[in-house]
Design a protein around this motif. Structure first.
Motif, PDB file in Angstrom:
ATOM      1  N   THR A 135       0.977  -1.169  -0.127  1.00 19.86           N
ATOM      2  CA  THR A 135       0.101   0.173   0.044  1.00 19.86           C
ATOM      3  C   THR A 135       0.923   1.367   0.046  1.00 19.86           C
ATOM      4  OG1 THR A 135      -0.075   0.082   2.338  1.00 19.86           O
ATOM      5  CG2 THR A 135      -1.817  -1.076   1.133  1.00 19.86           C
ATOM      6  N   PHE A 136       0.036   2.313  -0.240  1.00 13.42           N
ATOM      7  CA  PHE A 136       0.675   3.831  -0.238  1.00 13.42           C
ATOM      8  C   PHE A 136      -0.311   4.828  -0.088  1.00 13.42           C
ATOM      9  CE2 PHE A 136      -0.216   3.362  -4.776  1.00 13.42           C
ATOM     10  CZ  PHE A 136      -0.691   4.561  -5.117  1.00 13.42           C
ATOM     11  N   ASP A 137       0.097   5.911   0.479  1.00 10.40           N
ATOM     12  CA  ASP A 137      -0.808   6.871   0.959  1.00 10.40           C
ATOM     13  C   ASP A 137      -1.055   8.356   0.434  1.00 10.40           C
ATOM     14  OD1 ASP A 137      -1.614   4.962   2.925  1.00 10.40           O
ATOM     15  OD2 ASP A 137       0.279   5.539   3.772  1.00 10.40           O
ATOM     16  N   PRO A 138      -1.843   8.535  -0.807  1.00  6.61           N
ATOM     17  CA  PRO A 138      -1.671   9.755  -1.304  1.00  6.61           C
ATOM     18  C   PRO A 138      -2.725  10.613  -0.784  1.00  6.61           C
ATOM     19  CG  PRO A 138      -2.572   8.396  -2.868  1.00  6.61           C
ATOM     20  CD  PRO A 138      -2.376   7.598  -1.671  1.00  6.61           C
ATOM     21  N   PHE A 139      -3.152  11.913  -1.243  1.00  5.52           N
ATOM     22  CA  PHE A 139      -4.096  12.778  -0.601  1.00  5.52           C
ATOM     23  C   PHE A 139      -5.008  13.303  -1.821  1.00  5.52           C
ATOM     24  CE2 PHE A 139      -0.110  12.905   1.644  1.00  5.52           C
ATOM     25  CZ  PHE A 139      -0.594  12.843   2.928  1.00  5.52           C
ATOM     26  N   ILE A 140      -6.203  13.964  -1.043  1.00  8.97           N
ATOM     27  CA  ILE A 140      -7.313  14.382  -1.978  1.00  8.97           C
ATOM     28  C   ILE A 140      -7.471  15.686  -1.243  1.00  8.97           C
ATOM     29  CG2 ILE A 140      -9.614  14.569  -2.616  1.00  8.97           C
ATOM     30  CD1 ILE A 140      -9.357  11.328  -2.798  1.00  8.97           C
ATOM     31  N   THR A 141      -7.722  16.892  -1.939  1.00 12.45           N
ATOM     32  CA  THR A 141      -8.335  18.129  -1.382  1.00 12.45           C
ATOM     33  C   THR A 141      -9.432  18.274  -2.250  1.00 12.45           C
ATOM     34  OG1 THR A 141      -6.254  19.138  -0.517  1.00 12.45           O
ATOM     35  CG2 THR A 141      -7.768  20.670  -1.336  1.00 12.45           C
ATOM     36  N   ALA A 142     -10.745  18.499  -1.705  1.00 10.03           N
ATOM     37  CA  ALA A 142     -11.746  18.850  -2.383  1.00 10.03           C
ATOM     38  C   ALA A 142     -12.627  20.036  -1.919  1.00 10.03           C
ATOM     39  CB  ALA A 142     -12.720  17.653  -2.505  1.00 10.03           C
ATOM     40  N   THR A 143     -12.785  21.030  -2.749  1.00 10.72           N
ATOM     41  CA  THR A 143     -13.422  22.281  -2.534  1.00 10.72           C
ATOM     42  C   THR A 143     -14.736  22.264  -2.973  1.00 10.72           C
ATOM     43  OG1 THR A 143     -12.817  23.283  -4.441  1.00 10.72           O
ATOM     44  CG2 THR A 143     -11.359  23.684  -2.679  1.00 10.72           C
ATOM     45  N   ASN A 144     -15.689  23.017  -2.261  1.00 10.46           N
ATOM     46  CA  ASN A 144     -17.210  23.152  -2.631  1.00 10.46           C
ATOM     47  C   ASN A 144     -17.091  23.919  -3.976  1.00 10.46           C
ATOM     48  OD1 ASN A 144     -18.442  21.167  -0.894  1.00 10.46           O
ATOM     49  ND2 ASN A 144     -18.288  22.834   0.776  1.00 10.46           N
ATOM     50  N   PRO A 145     -17.847  23.693  -4.912  1.00 13.00           N
ATOM     51  CA  PRO A 145     -18.084  24.734  -6.295  1.00 13.00           C
ATOM     52  C   PRO A 145     -18.602  25.847  -5.716  1.00 13.00           C
ATOM     53  CG  PRO A 145     -19.352  22.475  -6.430  1.00 13.00           C
ATOM     54  CD  PRO A 145     -18.648  22.349  -4.930  1.00 13.00           C
ATOM     55  N   THR A 146     -18.307  26.986  -6.371  1.00 16.54           N
ATOM     56  CA  THR A 146     -18.737  28.111  -6.330  1.00 16.54           C
ATOM     57  C   THR A 146     -19.545  28.542  -7.209  1.00 16.54           C
ATOM     58  OG1 THR A 146     -16.979  29.171  -7.744  1.00 16.54           O
ATOM     59  CG2 THR A 146     -16.374  29.118  -5.398  1.00 16.54           C
ATOM     60  N   MET A 147     -20.816  29.100  -6.485  1.00 13.35           N
ATOM     61  CA  MET A 147     -21.946  29.444  -7.512  1.00 13.35           C
ATOM     62  C   MET A 147     -22.012  30.827  -7.978  1.00 13.35           C
ATOM     63  SD  MET A 147     -23.815  26.836  -7.619  1.00 13.35           S
ATOM     64  CE  MET A 147     -25.022  25.736  -6.683  1.00 13.35           C
ATOM     65  N   ASN A 148     -22.096  31.177  -9.257  1.00 11.45           N
ATOM     66  CA  ASN A 148     -22.139  32.252  -9.805  1.00 11.45           C
ATOM     67  C   ASN A 148     -23.692  33.049  -9.734  1.00 11.45           C
ATOM     68  OD1 ASN A 148     -19.619  32.457 -10.552  1.00 11.45           O
ATOM     69  ND2 ASN A 148     -20.056  31.162 -12.691  1.00 11.45           N
TER      70      ASN A 148
END
Length: 135
Positions: free
Chosen positions: A120-133
């Protein structure tokens, strides 16, 4: 919503010989983001938005060496993203929809090398909430 492709390239022979998968994993994604130093490493920080789909594919850099993704665990799994195997690809492709935001959330990818070695190995995720126009 976008589809983000994450390629997991592995030097299978070296990983097995040294019993060290993280040292021989090279990851890139289709976001076009660069600058944090994680591109090309085993700790890729994939940036996306809540609602995007992430598709992981595993490839050996040496022809003829068997590799497959066995599954995902960690802080991001299953609430942030819950990857599922795409059966038509014999375990080399998995994908899942991002279901919540989070910053540098770690997850683990379990892999099967040469049909009998689990690592195994361990990467990362960064998720932002979409911005509304709003107009």
């Amino acid at each position: 919503m976008a589809t983000i492709y994450v390629n997991v390239l592995v030097n299978v022979a070296k990983a097995i010989a040294e019993n060290n998968l993280p040292k021989y994993v090279f990851m890139v994604d289709s976001t076009g983001y660069s600058g944090d130093g994680s591109e090309g490493t085993n700790e890729l920080r994939t940036k996306c938005e809540n609602g995007d789909t992430i598709v992981w594919s595993a490839v050996s850099i040496n022809p003829g060496e068997a590799i497959a993704i066995l599954g995902f665990t960690g802080q991001a799994i299953p609430n942030m993203v819950n990857p599922q195997r795409y059966p038509q690809y014999d375990g080399t492709v998995w994908g899942g929809r991002v279901n919540s935001a989070g910053n540098n959330v770690q997850y683990s990818i379990s892999m099967l090398l040469e049909n009998n070695i689990h690592m195994t190995f361990d990467p990362f995720i960064t998720a932002t909430n979409p911005t509304m126009n709003v107009r």
